[in-house]
Design an enzyme around this catalytic site. Sequence first.
Site, PDB file in Angstrom:
ATOM      1  N   LYS A  90       0.779  -1.326  -0.070  1.00 59.31           N
ATOM      2  CA  LYS A  90      -0.086   0.155  -0.012  1.00 59.31           C
ATOM      3  C   LYS A  90       0.810   1.394  -0.073  1.00 59.31           C
ATOM      4  CE  LYS A  90      -4.352  -1.759   0.525  1.00 59.31           C
ATOM      5  NZ  LYS A  90      -4.425  -2.921   1.656  1.00 59.31           N
ATOM      6  N   GLU A 112     -10.120   5.918   2.761  1.00 55.62           N
ATOM      7  CA  GLU A 112     -11.081   4.813   3.366  1.00 55.62           C
ATOM      8  C   GLU A 112      -9.960   3.638   3.867  1.00 55.62           C
ATOM      9  OE1 GLU A 112     -10.046   5.196   0.332  1.00 55.62           O
ATOM     10  OE2 GLU A 112      -9.511   3.176  -0.227  1.00 55.62           O
ATOM     11  N   SER A 368       1.712  -9.871  -0.894  1.00 53.91           N
ATOM     12  CA  SER A 368       1.286  -8.311  -0.556  1.00 53.91           C
ATOM     13  C   SER A 368       1.548  -7.836   0.705  1.00 53.91           C
ATOM     14  CB  SER A 368      -0.084  -8.038  -0.979  1.00 53.91           C
ATOM     15  OG  SER A 368      -1.055  -9.059  -0.159  1.00 53.91           O
TER      16      SER A 368
HETATM   17  C1  LIG Z   1      -5.035  -3.984   1.054  1.00 49.12           C
HETATM   18  C2  LIG Z   1      -4.553  -5.360   0.943  1.00 49.12           C
HETATM   19  C3  LIG Z   1      -4.769  -6.089  -0.314  1.00 49.12           C
HETATM   20  C4  LIG Z   1      -5.881  -6.173  -0.920  1.00 49.12           C
HETATM   21  O1  LIG Z   1      -5.948  -5.053  -1.640  1.00 49.12           O
HETATM   22  P1  LIG Z   1      -5.527  -4.881  -3.453  1.00 49.12           P
HETATM   23  O2  LIG Z   1      -5.688  -3.778  -3.901  1.00 49.12           O
HETATM   24  O3  LIG Z   1      -6.039  -6.052  -4.000  1.00 49.12           O
HETATM   25  O4  LIG Z   1      -3.968  -5.278  -3.452  1.00 49.12           O
HETATM   26  C5  LIG Z   1      -3.977  -7.256  -0.470  1.00 49.12           C
HETATM   27  N1  LIG Z   1      -3.015  -7.428   0.438  1.00 49.12           N
HETATM   28  C6  LIG Z   1      -2.794  -6.757   1.584  1.00 49.12           C
HETATM   29  C7  LIG Z   1      -1.696  -7.188   2.427  1.00 49.12           C
HETATM   30  C8  LIG Z   1      -3.341  -5.736   1.710  1.00 49.12           C
HETATM   31  O5  LIG Z   1      -3.159  -4.738   2.868  1.00 49.12           O
END
Ligand SMILES: *Cc1c(COP(=O)(O)O)cnc(C)c1O
Length: 384
Positions: A90, A112, A368
């Site tokens: 993020k 948000e 992620s």
């Molecule tokens: C917010 C988040 C996601 C989902 O968001 P995308 O926009 O689909 O990438 C996935 N993994 C983590 C660790 C997150 O914080």
Amino acid sequence: MILMAEPAAGRFGDFGGRYVPESLVPACAELAAAFRDAWTDKTFRDELDELLAVYAGRPTPLTPARRLSAELGITLWLKREDLAHTGSHKINNVLGQALLARRLGRTRLIAETGAGQHGVATATAAALLGLSATIYMGSRDIERQRLNVFRMEMLGAEVVPVTGGSRTLKDATNEAMRAWVADVDSSHFLLGSVGGPHPYPWMVREFQRVIGTEARAQAPSLPDAVVACVGGGSNAAGTFAGFADTTARLIGVEASGGAAMTGGAPGVVHGTRSMVLQDAEGQVAEASSIAAGLDYPGIGPEHAHLGAIGRASYRTVTDAEVVTAIHRLARAEGIICALESAHAVAWVLREAGTPLLPAGSKVLLTLSGRGDKDMVALSEGAEA
Ligand SMILES: *Cc1c(COP(=O)(O)O)cnc(C)c1O
């Protein structure tokens, strides 16, 4: 070309666009012009690259998952967004948009948040750049994610509870957009994923492109498959962007309870036309997932398009598969990933050795985020 240039009128095939109240049209147009300008401005790019390097910790490594690869009979590489500052991808988007807000003379960030990861990243960037931050969060999510609320407040952000509707991300996004309408001249709406009205889906994908660009350069050879979890779809979009012009298969993995691509239909949500979970009357339906970050009824419009033309495919895994996956990755590789990221892992665990991922396949998977935020839920036995 897909995943490259600015989409004309913000459209990706039949999806995208700008479905907002008239009062927001000038702000969206101004933002699109500012981003277009900034993205070709070397000074802006250098400043962002510098922050990504000396503050956010980029480039993140590409880690060979050696033991898991041997167990599965494939070659698996992990793109480690869990190692970025604040614990997920993020921060890439947030730093870009915060710099853009400052360039536009805005003094306040509005965002948000669902699980709180995007709120924490936004509060972090606000502190770094001396901006104020107001974060809208569903009151149910506030109860579920106390730790992240505390982090946001510690960073100086105001967290506003949203008590309407399902009291989750969908409602927090509505409120944040309303707050932006009310303060459009001095605030920037810092959207956390590749949804929303034009220019957000394009702009956020460009800010996340760094994931795919780095991964492409780091991979020892071209992967057969590139896999990422999908909530709104920003980590997947950024990863896919690095491989769009290759033969690599692109696979997005959704939560079975929030599967906008597999279980949704075309519709408009939060300013964009995309695939959306809906009830029989066409109202936006509730999503539900063990991972709060995937608890969203929509998906970015570019994913809807990539799915429609067959360039990417979208699959689902269950909460139970996700819990198994997070433990198996931890034991095999010493990495505790986020429940969201574990969706991508779960799909690879299930499909390795099947025709979708034949033995010997080379797979690049974006991890992620890190799992710290999920430890309490897991220790309390969050099961499917
Ligand atoms: C917010 C988040 C996601 C989902 O968001 P995308 O926009 O689909 O990438 C996935 N993994 C983590 C660790 C997150 O914080």
